[in-house]
Design an enzyme around this catalytic site. Structure first.
Site, PDB file in Angstrom:
ATOM      1  N   THR A   1      -2.735 -13.097  -9.244  1.00  0.00           N
ATOM      2  CA  THR A   1      -1.743 -13.765 -10.097  1.00  0.00           C
ATOM      3  C   THR A   1      -2.356 -14.225 -11.422  1.00  0.00           C
ATOM      4  OG1 THR A   1      -0.482 -15.839 -10.257  1.00  0.00           O
ATOM      5  CG2 THR A   1      -2.301 -15.843  -8.732  1.00  0.00           C
ATOM      6  N   ASP A   2      -1.514 -14.397 -12.417  1.00  0.00           N
ATOM      7  CA  ASP A   2      -2.002 -14.931 -13.706  1.00  0.00           C
ATOM      8  C   ASP A   2      -2.350 -16.419 -13.593  1.00  0.00           C
ATOM      9  OD1 ASP A   2       0.588 -15.970 -13.469  1.00  0.00           O
ATOM     10  OD2 ASP A   2       1.197 -15.457 -15.510  1.00  0.00           O
ATOM     11  N   GLU A   3      -1.924 -17.057 -12.476  1.00  0.00           N
ATOM     12  CA  GLU A   3      -2.144 -18.507 -12.363  1.00  0.00           C
ATOM     13  C   GLU A   3      -3.624 -18.860 -12.240  1.00  0.00           C
ATOM     14  OE1 GLU A   3       0.755 -20.601  -9.982  1.00  0.00           O
ATOM     15  OE2 GLU A   3       2.215 -18.994 -10.229  1.00  0.00           O
TER      16      GLU A   3
ATOM     17  N   TYR B   1      -2.878 -23.479  -4.694  1.00  0.00           N
ATOM     18  CA  TYR B   1      -2.527 -22.056  -4.618  1.00  0.00           C
ATOM     19  C   TYR B   1      -3.400 -21.235  -5.561  1.00  0.00           C
ATOM     20  CZ  TYR B   1      -0.042 -17.751  -5.875  1.00  0.00           C
ATOM     21  OH  TYR B   1       0.259 -16.436  -6.166  1.00  0.00           O
TER      22      TYR B   1
ATOM     23  N   LYS C   1      -6.307 -18.376  -4.827  1.00  0.00           N
ATOM     24  CA  LYS C   1      -6.231 -16.982  -5.331  1.00  0.00           C
ATOM     25  C   LYS C   1      -7.458 -16.679  -6.193  1.00  0.00           C
ATOM     26  CE  LYS C   1      -3.359 -14.257  -4.953  1.00  0.00           C
ATOM     27  NZ  LYS C   1      -3.104 -13.214  -3.915  1.00  0.00           N
TER      28      LYS C   1
END
Ligand code: NAD
Ligand code: TYD
Length: 349
Positions: free
Chosen positions: A131-133, A156, A160
């Site tokens: 993810t870009d997060e 989260y 990741k």
């Protein structure tokens, strides 16, 4: 011929990916490995479950022995790993399960692939979907590129980010052939109604308040899920081993503006008067550690592999709202039982 292990194939993005691979590549065998958490739903794959090149296996990615057996039984030569705990709000309530699934589960898969391939890495690939997060939060300017330093803020995104690091460590240390993609927020059919778009569509339909965190000014970069899985297909086949690709739609929306588009679209498609549902907008306490802005620069993927989004946001939202309105039984099924407890707990209603 390829034997591809897709993890998390009963979830939102995974089910779209499995459908794409099963229908586009009849010569590949797609093994969908999923433990079916609250977010996994075999109904998402009803239309392809009887295809000859598709197999579902119920398995926890943290189950070392079972995962190793699956590699052997299906002579797996490629992995596309999506299985994860994926919702930021749940990670704030229960960070341990995110570390367990996202970190330990990824590590289990890496170790199983390494052991099963046993140094013979030709025509093998471990594709990690991220993810870009992991890049953290942007101010008003700038974009995340593949070179942006990791700076995760939520449990989260921290889990990741950690899983991404383990994947790269297996490439550097053991020579495992890997590729990673980091994608922006997805929307589309079969998304579990804990995430903003399906949650709010369902609430508008049912005349329930729309709980907007903070001032509604946080920005997300939205991509139609079918475009994400098209990108995964392209990267899987043409991506450079060891590389990272950012995936995004150059499609930034402030939450409040997006919500207004959703309200308008749902009301119009339900034949309600314009503005009928505006009063549902409700500002609530902000999410802890709420990232201000995400925006992906996906020009590497466009320039090197020729991928770009297939549709404009307005068209994607129209299709998405129409799908949820036509599939209210799916929504009723996934919101019965445990979901009610989650909702009450989360939104104190
Ligand atoms: P999802 O929550 O809809 O689905 C996750 C799936 O993984 C479910 O089917 C669940 O049953 C399965 N799963 C969870 N724990 C498991 C375990 N221990 N063993 C086996 N299966 C397990 O998630 P999603 O939105 O489809 O996201 C898929 C992947 O894409 C995730 O890795 C996520 O981080 C990444 N991603 C998501 C988005 C997004 O906007 N949704 C954006 C970028 C990246
Ligand atoms: P979400 O769909 O949870 O994705 P992410 O947090 O991974 O970006 O949330 C998208 C945006 O919408 C995010 O800024 C948080 C906000 N949001 C609300 O304002 N209210 C809600 O009830 C939810 C679920 C999200």
């Amino acid at each position: 011929m390829k034997n591809i292990l897709v993890t998390g194939g009963a979830g939102f993005i995974g089910s779209h990916l499995v459908r794409l691979l099963v229908t586009t590549y009849p010569e590949y065998h797609i093994v969908n490995m999923d433990v079916l958490t609250y977010a996994g739903n075999l109904e998402n794959l009803k239309d392809i479950e009887d295809k000859a090149n598709y197999t579902f296996v119920k398995c926890d990615i943290c189950d070392v022995k079972k995962v190793a057996k699956i590699f052997e039984e299906y002579t797996i030569d490629s992995v596309i790993h999506l299985a994860a705990e994926s919702h930021v709000d749940r990670s704030i309530e229960d960070p341990f399960s995110f570390a367990q699934t996202n970190v330990m589960g990824t590590l289990t898969l890496l170790q199983s692939a390494k052991a099963y391939w046993n140094g013979n890495f030709s025509n093998k690939l471990f594709y990690h979907v991220s993810t870009d997060e992991v890049y953290g939060s942007l101010g008003e300017e700038g974009f995340f590129t593949e070179e942006t330093a990791y700076d995760p803020h939520s449990p989260y995104s921290a889990s990741k980010a950690s899983s991404d690091h383990f994947v790269r460590a297996y490439a550097d240390t053991y020579g495992l052939p890997i590729v990673i993609s980091n994608c922006s927020n997805n929307y589309g059919s079969y998304q579990f109604p804990e995430k903003l778009i399906p949650l709010f569509i369902n609430n508008i339909v049912n005349n329930k308040p729309l709980p907007i965190y903070g001032k509604g000014e946080n920005v997300r970069d939205w991509l139609f899920v079918n475009d994400h899985v098209r990108a995964i297909d392209v990267i899987f086949h043409k991506g450079k081993i060891g590389d990272t690709y950012n995936i995004g739609g150059f499609n930034e929306w402030k939450n409040i503006d997006l919500i207004k588009v959703l309200i308008k679209t749902v009301d119009r498609l339900l034949g309600r008067k314009e503005g009928a549902s505006d009063a549902l907008i409700t500002y609530v306490t902000d999410r802890a550690g709420h990232d201000v802005r995400y925006a992906i620069d996906s020009s590497k993927l466009k320039n090197e592999l020729g991928w770009q989004p297939s549709l404009q946001f307005e068209e994607g939202i129209e299709k998405t709202v129409a799908w949820y309105l036509e599939n209210q039984e799916w929504m009723e099924n996934v919101t019965s039982g445990d979901y009610q407890n989650y909702y009450t707990n989360m939104y104190q209603t």
